[in-house]
Design an enzyme around this catalytic site. Structure first.
Site, PDB file in Angstrom:
ATOM      1  N   ALA A 279       0.826  -1.210   0.000  1.00  0.00           N
ATOM      2  CA  ALA A 279       0.000   0.000   0.000  1.00  0.00           C
ATOM      3  C   ALA A 279       0.857   1.256   0.000  1.00  0.00           C
ATOM      4  O   ALA A 279       0.489   2.277  -0.568  1.00  0.00           O
ATOM      5  CB  ALA A 279      -0.909   0.004   1.215  1.00  0.00           C
ATOM      6  N   ILE A 281       4.304   1.562  -0.869  1.00  0.00           N
ATOM      7  CA  ILE A 281       5.353   1.771  -1.887  1.00  0.00           C
ATOM      8  C   ILE A 281       4.704   2.209  -3.204  1.00  0.00           C
ATOM      9  O   ILE A 281       3.866   1.500  -3.751  1.00  0.00           O
ATOM     10  CB  ILE A 281       6.195   0.489  -2.089  1.00  0.00           C
ATOM     11  CG1 ILE A 281       6.963   0.192  -0.802  1.00  0.00           C
ATOM     12  CG2 ILE A 281       7.146   0.636  -3.266  1.00  0.00           C
ATOM     13  CD1 ILE A 281       7.707  -1.115  -0.795  1.00  0.00           C
ATOM     14  N   GLU A 283       4.918   1.902  -6.318  1.00  0.00           N
ATOM     15  CA  GLU A 283       5.632   1.187  -7.373  1.00  0.00           C
ATOM     16  C   GLU A 283       5.178   1.604  -8.774  1.00  0.00           C
ATOM     17  O   GLU A 283       5.890   1.421  -9.744  1.00  0.00           O
ATOM     18  CB  GLU A 283       5.514  -0.332  -7.170  1.00  0.00           C
ATOM     19  CG  GLU A 283       4.172  -0.960  -7.531  1.00  0.00           C
ATOM     20  CD  GLU A 283       3.075  -0.663  -6.510  1.00  0.00           C
ATOM     21  OE1 GLU A 283       3.411  -0.157  -5.424  1.00  0.00           O
ATOM     22  OE2 GLU A 283       1.897  -0.897  -6.803  1.00  0.00           O
ATOM     23  N   ASP A 325      16.074  29.928 -36.004  1.00  0.00           N
ATOM     24  CA  ASP A 325      16.400  30.425 -37.343  1.00  0.00           C
ATOM     25  C   ASP A 325      15.359  31.456 -37.727  1.00  0.00           C
ATOM     26  O   ASP A 325      14.268  31.456 -37.177  1.00  0.00           O
ATOM     27  CB  ASP A 325      16.256  29.289 -38.362  1.00  0.00           C
ATOM     28  CG  ASP A 325      17.434  28.364 -38.350  1.00  0.00           C
ATOM     29  OD1 ASP A 325      18.481  28.773 -37.847  1.00  0.00           O
ATOM     30  OD2 ASP A 325      17.290  27.237 -38.844  1.00  0.00           O
ATOM     31  N   ASN A 758      -4.635  -0.283  -3.549  1.00  0.00           N
ATOM     32  CA  ASN A 758      -3.377   0.041  -4.217  1.00  0.00           C
ATOM     33  C   ASN A 758      -3.274  -0.513  -5.618  1.00  0.00           C
ATOM     34  O   ASN A 758      -2.720   0.125  -6.504  1.00  0.00           O
ATOM     35  CB  ASN A 758      -2.213  -0.453  -3.375  1.00  0.00           C
ATOM     36  CG  ASN A 758      -0.960   0.283  -3.721  1.00  0.00           C
ATOM     37  OD1 ASN A 758      -0.123  -0.235  -4.422  1.00  0.00           O
ATOM     38  ND2 ASN A 758      -0.875   1.530  -3.284  1.00  0.00           N
ATOM     39  N   ASP A 762      -6.425   2.649  -7.675  1.00  0.00           N
ATOM     40  CA  ASP A 762      -5.496   3.766  -7.555  1.00  0.00           C
ATOM     41  C   ASP A 762      -4.844   4.241  -8.840  1.00  0.00           C
ATOM     42  O   ASP A 762      -4.652   5.435  -9.045  1.00  0.00           O
ATOM     43  CB  ASP A 762      -4.374   3.288  -6.633  1.00  0.00           C
ATOM     44  CG  ASP A 762      -4.136   4.298  -5.583  1.00  0.00           C
ATOM     45  OD1 ASP A 762      -5.023   5.131  -5.380  1.00  0.00           O
ATOM     46  OD2 ASP A 762      -3.054   4.265  -4.986  1.00  0.00           O
TER      47      ASP A 762
HETATM   48  P1  ATP Z   1      18.210  31.263 -41.531  1.00  0.00           P
HETATM   49  O1  ATP Z   1      19.542  30.882 -41.002  1.00  0.00           O
HETATM   50  O2  ATP Z   1      17.382  32.046 -40.631  1.00  0.00           O
HETATM   51  O3  ATP Z   1      17.462  30.148 -42.175  1.00  0.00           O
HETATM   52  P2  ATP Z   1      18.836  32.359 -44.084  1.00  0.00           P
HETATM   53  O4  ATP Z   1      18.008  31.376 -44.781  1.00  0.00           O
HETATM   54  O5  ATP Z   1      18.737  33.757 -44.532  1.00  0.00           O
HETATM   55  O6  ATP Z   1      18.540  32.406 -42.579  1.00  0.00           O
HETATM   56  P3  ATP Z   1      21.077  31.135 -45.189  1.00  0.00           P
HETATM   57  O7  ATP Z   1      20.182  30.210 -45.900  1.00  0.00           O
HETATM   58  O8  ATP Z   1      22.288  30.628 -44.511  1.00  0.00           O
HETATM   59  O9  ATP Z   1      20.325  31.919 -44.096  1.00  0.00           O
HETATM   60  O10 ATP Z   1      21.463  32.297 -46.211  1.00  0.00           O
HETATM   61  C1  ATP Z   1      22.492  33.200 -45.931  1.00  0.00           C
HETATM   62  C2  ATP Z   1      22.659  34.153 -47.084  1.00  0.00           C
HETATM   63  O11 ATP Z   1      23.024  33.428 -48.251  1.00  0.00           O
HETATM   64  C3  ATP Z   1      21.374  34.903 -47.448  1.00  0.00           C
HETATM   65  O12 ATP Z   1      21.300  36.110 -46.767  1.00  0.00           O
HETATM   66  C4  ATP Z   1      21.522  35.129 -48.940  1.00  0.00           C
HETATM   67  O13 ATP Z   1      22.222  36.321 -49.179  1.00  0.00           O
HETATM   68  C5  ATP Z   1      22.390  33.958 -49.391  1.00  0.00           C
HETATM   69  N1  ATP Z   1      21.563  32.925 -49.993  1.00  0.00           N
HETATM   70  C6  ATP Z   1      20.481  32.347 -49.484  1.00  0.00           C
HETATM   71  N2  ATP Z   1      19.983  31.423 -50.294  1.00  0.00           N
HETATM   72  C7  ATP Z   1      20.794  31.396 -51.367  1.00  0.00           C
HETATM   73  C8  ATP Z   1      20.833  30.640 -52.571  1.00  0.00           C
HETATM   74  N3  ATP Z   1      19.931  29.707 -52.824  1.00  0.00           N
HETATM   75  N4  ATP Z   1      21.815  30.885 -53.439  1.00  0.00           N
HETATM   76  C9  ATP Z   1      22.746  31.812 -53.186  1.00  0.00           C
HETATM   77  N5  ATP Z   1      22.773  32.555 -52.083  1.00  0.00           N
HETATM   78  C10 ATP Z   1      21.811  32.364 -51.183  1.00  0.00           C
END
Ligand code: ATP
Length: 923
Positions: A279, A281, A283, A325, A758, A762
């Site tokens: 009763a 413990i 468990e 992000d 128990n 319970d």
């Molecule tokens: P998060 O980290 O919030 O996802 P984000 O998507 O802006 O942000 P990244 O995807 O690392 O970050 O992009 C960083 C930078 O790279 C951007 O600000 C842009 O200038 C450039 N970038 C993003 N996508 C491309 C792409 N497909 N080709 C070339 N350059 C890109």
């Protein structure tokens, strides 16, 4: 026979009777019958009978069985039978609960099962990796986990981390060609192996082996031995339970001694001591936590948060920092091109016409240096095709002119086409570019066909750019001309400008001077301040390159900027406010420009006047100690690379915070592991990131993290309530027995009474408390400190007090019974009251605050059902003559039954009143 790596790609394709279109669904289905599923046969789940028998391995159950045997030997066959029946019923309940928990955890695993991009019936589809069969064509790209063993049939810059299999820490560079000599696993560079992951590039493979036939399958038995880890709460409950059990066993031992000294027969004294131990413990504590957690994770999965590790649910409740992000998590990741900047002029996208030569060049670059696909992309442009050809011939000696003129012709003649498109596949940034070009009626597919891509350096968030290499003339037109190559680069403005030394101007290419550079940067700043994401485009003419390297991405000619809007998610602002109220600090970590990031962060409330934004480059100049000091001041980190993420997490952690971190890329995996709760994006995230994460968001949305925290906090609170319920109820039983023993009263309970309570009435209310509906109130409090033990002094005090109230009403009932009749009536009253008081107590444990006159009292249907079932059981035992004999109770008159109910019920208002006083004191 030759091994797969010794054959050419075509031979392997023939061997598996596969084609460039992949298998058909029918072929795949047929093959599955012979090859089975692509999965490692994990230890099969135990059969039900085995689970049932396992319930009898418990130490307490063994003691109970001994007690039943002793009862039988002492001639009390009824008691023996009841104990055995109760144990059996308890084992059935345990089996059902274990299987249920197992099921819900398994379905959770299936939700986060890896997927693969497979060519079936000529189209690329996303399928669960377990559905792959030999001969399937699978597409791989950076961040994917290889789903089965396969032979490479196409690849571009494909690098694979095979360390789990080969121990080699450097990524293996993959090739297509056959390897004639015998090669060890690590040297089979034209093969890919299940479980390894793509660090960069992309490729196409034909599946050669699946499931247990893969290289990892051959060593899979080693992997079976990883057992599920217990959560910190379970571990702390286990250790608490152990200590409590020892204390109770000692106490019961003493009680046994006292009973024998007082003249009780050894057998009876033993039976009683055992029953009291059972009763007292708790468990069921640990298994109830598992059940509640598994139900909780189901609820979270429905709300788009898939928990991959059960420990994470508890951790969620103590999160004090969420590093998120920006793109896609806080914003919609639905980009639309808003502005173009070419030739020193900015213009809104809607006003840009393709008659401008410089604009056309930018279109050209954005179509070619692009991996996305949009619907209706392949529009039929026969006229421009011809014009393109003739232009190529006419202008073959002047590449720049050719490029622009061609595009001009394309654009003009294609202008009549009215195809519109919206949906796209690929990176939203690139989709936005194609959509814009599509709106401008640029013949995307034709351009891509005319200027085939020879090689590429894929986009990676560390370099923040991407490059593609194209042949400048189609071979059929080069009979009298030299084939040229064009390198197109797009990426972050600051990164590209460092590699640029010329700029495209209306009348040709001119060197990039400081003035022009400042002008571009100023424009970039203006766009970014509006929260726009800016991409720069550049190109370079090269020749005779077969393989692109990073060294080629220099001496570029700047073409222009394209600025696009990615609006914040509508729910982000509210989620951020909720976070702040809940004592959680939201932090934005992004690869984007500091001004873009700050603008968005301000809009959703992450960047406040008393906090600031900081760039990744600034972090490089700081020591870990300096960063640790600064982190509370920084709300936005821009232009960061994945290594910065780890440092930021560590800095917060050393300050004693519990950190959640989001990530999607392959390079994010270490940061996700470092964070207390790694959160991967289910939609845009790579398999590697998902693998490293504790939680996967199926909708990639920041607000889902916040609601997961809410769920985590609620679950934790519910578990605490279930523990409170079990411990205080047990305490009530002990106090009753102790009081009777000290005051020399008869023994208040027969062993079967305690076992009945128990083991039968319970556990259901305890589970029901774990399923208590969630409230928003938990988000008004600050996070629980992770180190704080759940069994705090105040928690134990509260449980003790509630146990005391239950004990007092039981003793009162016992004394009334004694007064009205004999020891059996008293014991019947005590049993009935204790059982019912514990059932009523379920309502007390719903909340820290009183619920008696609120609608909250009745809003948990599970608890109502558990109460109803328990009350029906105990009333039946008290009322039905057959059961009365079995449970050693006396028939009660209606007033006596009413009295039992009344005493039991009294505990409810008394405890509610105590809660009211306590909550008043806290206000
Ligand atoms: P998060 O980290 O919030 O996802 P984000 O998507 O802006 O942000 P990244 O995807 O690392 O970050 O992009 C960083 C930078 O790279 C951007 O600000 C842009 O200038 C450039 N970038 C993003 N996508 C491309 C792409 N497909 N080709 C070339 N350059 C890109």
């Amino acid at each position: 026979m030759k091994e797969m790596y010794q054959l050419t790609a075509t031979e392997v394709m023939n061997h598996f009777d596969s084609s460039a279109q992949g298998l058909t669904s029918t072929q795949a289905e047929e093959r599955r019958h012979t090859s089975g599923w692509n999965e490692l046969t994990s230890a099969k789940s135990k059969p039900l009978w085995k689970l049932f028998l396992e319930q009898f391995q418990d130490f307490l159950v063994i003691i109970l069985m001994i007690a039943a045997v002793i009862s039988g030997l002492l001639g009390d066959t009824e008691s023996a039978a009841v104990i055995l029946i109760v144990i059996t019923l308890n084992a059935i309940l345990g089996t059902i609960q274990t299987r249920q928990a197992e099921r819900s955890l398994n379905s959770l695993k299936n939700l986060s099962a890896p997927k693969a991009s497979v060519l079936r019936n000529g189209t690329v589809v996303q399928l669960p990796a377990r559905e792959l069969v030999p001969g399937d064509i699978v597409l791989l790209e950076a961040g994917d986990v290889v789903p089965a063993d396969g032979r490479i049939i196409e690849c571009a810059g494909l690098k694979i981390d095979e360390s789990t299999l080969t121990g080699e820490s450097l990524s293996s560079d993959k090739i297509i060609d056959a390897i004639s000599e015998q090669a060890a696993l690590g040297d089979r560079r034209n093969m890919v192996f299940s479980g390894s992951f793509i660090t960069s590039g992309r490729g196409e493979i034909v599946i050669t082996d699946i499931g247990m036939h893969t290289e990892v399958g051959k060593i899979a038995n080693l992997l079976h031995n990883t057992s599920a880890k217990r959560t910190p709460l379970q571990t702390s409950l286990d250790s608490f339970g152990k200590k409590l059990s020892i204390a109770i066993l000692i106490f019961c031992g003493i009680l046994f001694g006292i009973s024998v000294l007082r003249g009780e027969s050894v057998g009876n004294a033993f039976l009683f001591a055992v029953a009291l131990a059972v009763a007292a413990i708790p468990e069921a504590l640990s298994s109830i936590v598992t059940i509640v957690l598994s139900f909780g994770t189901q609820k979270m999965a429905k709300e788009h948060a898939i928990i991959r590790k059960l420990q994470a649910v508890e951790g969620l409740g103590s999160i004090s920092v969420i590093c998120s992000d920006k793109t896609g998590t806080l914003t919609l990741n639905k980009m639309t091109v808003e502005h173009y900047y070419v030739n020193g002029e900015t213009s809104p996208a809607k006003d840009v016409t393709s008659s401008n030569l410089a604009n056309k060049l930018l279109y050209f670059a954005s179509v070619l240096c692009n991996d996305a696909k949009i619907e209706n992309q392949s529009t039929n442009f026969t006229t421009p095709e011809k014009q393109w050809d003739s232009n190529n011939k006419d202008n073959k000696n002047n590449s720049k002119q050719i490029t622009s003129t061609d595009l001009g012709n394309f654009a003009t003649s294609a202008g009549n086409n009215k195809n519109t498109s919206s949906a796209g596949i690929g990176d939203p940034t690139e989709i936005a570019l194609l959509q814009m070009e599509h709106q401008m009626h640029i013949p995307i597919s034709e351009i891509q066909v005319k200027y085939p891509r020879i090689d590429e350096l894929p986009f990676d968030s560390e370099r923040k750019m991407m490059s593609t290499l194209h042949t400048f003339f189609q071979t059929e037109h080069t009979s009298d001309s030299k084939e040229k190559q064009l390198l197109i680069v797009k990426g972050a403005v600051d990164v590209l400008l460092q590699r640029t030394d010329a700029v495209w101007a209306e009348n040709g290419v001119v060197p990039l001077n400081m003035e022009e550079q400042n002008r571009i940067q100023l424009q970039n700043q203006k766009y970014s301040e509006q929260g726009l994401r800016v991409l720069a485009f550049a190109y370079r003419e090269v020749s005779d390159i077969t393989e692109l390297t990073f060294d080629h991405e220099y001496h570029l000619t700047f073409l222009g900027l394209i600025a696009m809007m990615d609006p914040p998610r509508p729910e982000s602002k509210e989620a951020v406010t909720t976070c702040i109220k809940a004592g959680i600090r939201p932090v934005m970590i992004t690869g984007d420009h500091i001004l873009t990031a700050s603008a968005i962060a301000k809009r959703i409330g992450i960047l406040t006047p008393d906090t600031k934004a900081c760039e990744g480059a600034a972090l490089d100049t700081m020591s870990d100690k300096e960063l640790q000091e600064l982190v509370p001041e920084i709300s936005v980190y821009a232009r960061v690379s994945p290594e910065h993420k780890i440092r930021i997490v560590r800095a917060w952690q050393t300050r004693g915070h519990i950190v959640a971190m989001t990530g999607d890329g392959v390079n994010d995996a270490p940061a996700l592991k470092q964070a207390d709760i790694g959160v991967a994006m289910g939609g845009t995230g790579t398999e590697v990131a998902k693998d490293a994460a504790d939680m996967v968001l199926t909708n990639d949305n920041f607000s889902t993290i916040v609601s997961a925290v809410k769920n985590g906090r609620n679950l934790y609170q519910n578990i605490l309530h279930a523990i409170e319920f079990l411990l205080s109820g047990n305490m009530g039983a002990i106090l009753t027995v102790l009081t009777a023993s000290i005051t020399g009263l008869p023994v208040p309970f027969a062993p079967v009474h305690l076992l009945f309570i128990n083991l039968l009435t319970d556990s259901l209310p305890a589970i029901a408390l774990g399923l208590e509906p969630h409230t928003d109130d938990v988000m008004k409090e600050h996070p629980r400190t992770a180190t704080s033990s759940i069994l705090t002094r105040s928690f134990l005090k509260k449980t003790g007090l509630e146990g005391l109230v239950i004990g007092i009403v039981t003793i009162c009932s016992f004394l009334t019974g004694l007064q009205q009749g004999n020891a059996v009536l008293a014991s019947t009253c005590a049993f009935g009251t204790l059982c019912l008081a514990r059932l009523f107590h379920g309502f007390n444990c719903k909340s820290e605050k009183p619920v008696l006159f609120t609608e909250k009292m009745f809003h948990n249907k599970w608890l109502l059902a558990a109460f109803g079932l328990g009350a029906a059981l105990i009333t039946s035992v008290l009322m039905f003559p057959g059961l009365q004999a079995l449970f050693k109770v006396q028939a009660l008159t209606m007033p006596q039954l009413g009295m039992v109910y009344l005493y039991a019920f009294l505990s409810l208002p008394i405890i509610q009143f105590c809660k009211w006083i306590k909550s008043r004191g806290e206000e």
